[in-house]
Scaffold this active site. Structure first.
Site, short mmCIF file in Angstrom:
data_model
loop_
_atom_site.label_atom_id
_atom_site.label_comp_id
_atom_site.label_asym_id
_atom_site.label_seq_id
_atom_site.Cartn_x
_atom_site.Cartn_y
_atom_site.Cartn_z
CG ASP A 110 -1.87 1.13 1.28
OD1 ASP A 110 -2.30 1.57 0.19
OD2 ASP A 110 -2.22 1.60 2.38
CD GLU A 157 -4.66 1.65 -2.69
OE1 GLU A 157 -4.85 0.96 -1.68
OE2 GLU A 157 -4.82 2.89 -2.71
CG ASP A 169 -1.02 3.15 6.03
OD1 ASP A 169 -1.18 3.94 5.08
OD2 ASP A 169 -1.21 3.47 7.22
#
Lengths: 185, 185
Positions: free
Chosen positions: A7, A68, A141
């Site tokens: 992430d 991501e 996260d």
């Protein structure tokens, strides 16, 4: 299949490694956050993200990296940092010949919770349940990185095999990528 | 002072090396474009940008790297690629301990032409004149990279010396950055 989920972020870059195959219980191999100081200059922050990602790749040897996909958000400054941190993660994986997949936040939420509009708490709760953890990983996260890895394991296993074959072929091609010291692709 | 200017982009990343000091005639040392195929996947494109930038750093050993500061533009997809290519350029310089400066497009235009709203042709014409070239460098990305390097040489020489000292100190700190094979910072 062992997947490193990333992430991306400059201040906190979530990382999580999940092992398993679609349809079977999954196992968390590791989870953490690569942090860089907000007052450092961009160059040093990017070098720190690179070092952090390299350590996770060295330690866990994932077969896939799921990152991501960054979209334009309201805060332009944040999205730039996110795009730059994601570039470093993708670069680290690609120069080792590890296939990289990008998943959108809604794909990840939908895969893990069943809804593309799930909130952070719902994602954290499902990650905890799916990986049989004692508590939701903190910060968010870190949980998001695990969700990315789970999403990747569940989506298109056939596509993964194809991508891996292509990446392996590319990594054996004559054009050698730059790799950090003391390491071979 | 030798400066590598980088106009970041995934399809065409302009690179130009200029040598000189503020107030004296400048010399172009090299100019070119690092290209990556639009149909390749993002990871391979970023690896190709890294290889290209590394070659320019190896060959020309700049003391400073000046990169265009990326802003949100109309085309979100383009700006993401630009941000990611710039991250790779900044990373390559920073892990060698070379100070990186970011200049906005209007700072560069203003420095080179006197107007922050100059168009590509005006920038190209001034670069040609300032570096005493036979013709404007093509494509525009290459001319923009030279303009970035010129802008950097002309702006704040004192600030450059300070930044160089800080970067040198940081590069000698115990936390060793990852550097590509066979090379020392």
């Amino acid at each position: 299949m062992r997947v490193l989920g990333v992430d991306p972020g400059l201040t906190r870059c979530g990382v999580g490694v999940v092992e398993g195959v679609a349809g079977r219980p999954l196992t968390m191999v590791g989870v953490g956050v690569v942090r860089t100081p907000a007052d450092a200059d961009l160059g040093h922050r990017l070098v720190a993200v690179e070092q952090g990602i390299e350590q996770w790749l060295d330690e866990h040897r994932p077969e896939f990296v799921a990152v991501e996909r960054v979209f334009s958000q309201h805060n332009v400054r944040t999205v730039m940092g996110t795009a730059q941190a994601s570039a470093v993660a993708i670069l680290c994986a690609s120069r080792r010949g590890i296939p990289v997949a990008l998943h959108t936040p809604s794909e990840v939420k939908a895969a893990v919770t069943g809804s593309g509009r799930a909130d952070k708490a719902q994602v954290g709760a499902m990650v905890t349940r799916l990986l049989r953890l004692a508590a939701p990983p903190k910060p968010a996260d870190a949980a998001d990185a695990l969700a990315l890895a789970i999403c990747h394991i569940w989506r298109a296993p056939a596509q993964n095999r194809l991508q891996q074959a292509v990446a392996l072929h590319a990594s054996r091609a004559p054009r050698t990528p730059h790799v950090p010291k003391g390491r071979t692709t």
